[in-house]
Design an enzyme around this catalytic site. Sequence first.
Site, PDB file in Angstrom:
ATOM      1  N   GLU A 138       0.886  -1.172   0.000  1.00 27.86           N
ATOM      2  CA  GLU A 138       0.000   0.000   0.000  1.00 27.86           C
ATOM      3  C   GLU A 138       0.913   1.208   0.000  1.00 27.86           C
ATOM      4  OE1 GLU A 138      -0.904   3.239   1.507  1.00 27.86           O
ATOM      5  OE2 GLU A 138      -1.556   2.195   3.328  1.00 27.86           O
ATOM      6  N   CYS A 177      -1.560   8.376   4.470  1.00 26.35           N
ATOM      7  CA  CYS A 177      -1.582   7.880   3.095  1.00 26.35           C
ATOM      8  C   CYS A 177      -2.861   8.296   2.378  1.00 26.35           C
ATOM      9  CB  CYS A 177      -1.426   6.367   3.077  1.00 26.35           C
ATOM     10  SG  CYS A 177      -2.607   5.481   4.100  1.00 26.35           S
TER      11      CYS A 177
END
Length: 494
Positions: A239, A275
Amino acid sequence: MSVMSHDPRTGAVVASVADTSVDQLRSVLKAAADAAPQLAATSPAERRTWLYAVADALESHRDELARLADHETALGLERLTGEVTRAAEQLRFYADVAIEGSYLDVTVDEPTATTPGLVRVNRPVGPVAVFGASNFPFAFSVLGNDTASALAAGCPVVAKAHPAHVGLSMRQADIAREALAVAGAPRGIFTVVSGHQTGVDLVKAPEVTAVGFTGSQAGGLALWRIANEREIVIPVYAEMGTVNPVVVTRQGAADIDAVAKGFVGSFTLGNGQFCTKPGLLLAPAGSSAAAAVANALREAGPEPVMLTESIANAVGSGISAMVDAGAEVVAGLPSGEHAWSAPAAVLTAPTAALRAGSRLLEETFGAVVLVCEYEDERELADVLCRLQASLAASVFTGGAGDDQAPQIIGLLSGNVGRVVVDEWPTGVAFTWAQQHGGPWPSTSAPTSTSVGAAGLARFVRPVTYQSVHDGWLPPEAQVGNPWHLPRRVNGHRS
């Protein structure tokens, strides 16, 4: 060699941890490989006992862990205390997901006159290497989502400590190891190692069957390349994140000041180190969105302190690169007085500058955003089609009657993992329906998620048993269903 963590406020060394030696890593990997069959054979109920024990142990050390984390990350005691609780709740959640059993996807075809008896079931892949994130020292670290879901799925974990909070990583390892031993878990199912080369060697190790990673594109792609150059290639669930766009419709722009205030609150959260930080705002022409966001930033007056010195330095260079790519700074707040402080900035650019390969389409990790105005729906659609894939995107509308929203949602859903309407994307709930992943390059495996119940699916693979005696099948596939799992028999749920 050793890894040293630092206090971002002062730059002082907080912890120093020796790199895991080659012999130590070899021993860790052997223990994990030896434990893998035993762990795969244990019921989800047994695994739940172990994961709950680790969760309880984390919470019993909450204040100690939060203080240590604050010294290494400067993220604040309130935030970090809450994150310890979240990490504990995640461990329990994934344990409960395993108990429910859908991730095993047990499917039975009973034999007929023309077809054999078949049983299809997902089986644990084996030892998993986990690389935690810098920005979430608990929720996405050595005992975070990847570790919790891998253990719940029946896979041993070897986690690499993040250098930004290596002392905390090792302390969590000690707490977890003791809790697992007391709970009766097999030796070798969870270990933490340290060192850059150790991480490289970990991915290359033949015992490792999958990799979980949360972090930068550079780091994730480096691990992905190593894994794909192995003699036996293994999956990397990285990720990595990118620019998460926010689109304001014509009707949504009626209250642009409120949108701007919320935008600033979202992209400065955690000093811009999430993120899911929204990095690009697209608003209709004439909305004065850039000015509104700039005013909101000045009013908020954040003083970002970054996790590491290199991250702090990258913020300023990122702003310069965006200017070189055609953006203009509308508002800039200088770095503060802490050792690893960084500036905050709002930039603007014409949509024509958002072209393939432009630095403006790359993430600047920190409290830095770009605001652009689009002329009409056609121009907006063209821009959205040029963006890199992202983890999440938000749409701010005028309500249920906004006729522009459906088209925008449709366009975004083809390029992100999560579409959010009239809310901000920062914050990822660990739930049954969550998707925390997106098309390449936001993640290396677009069909997977690193958060949520479906995260267990990364660490199992399907095996079909044909005409196998019932007593020879793994417990989850046997007719008696000793683990009480949901299953499909001849196409029907049971």
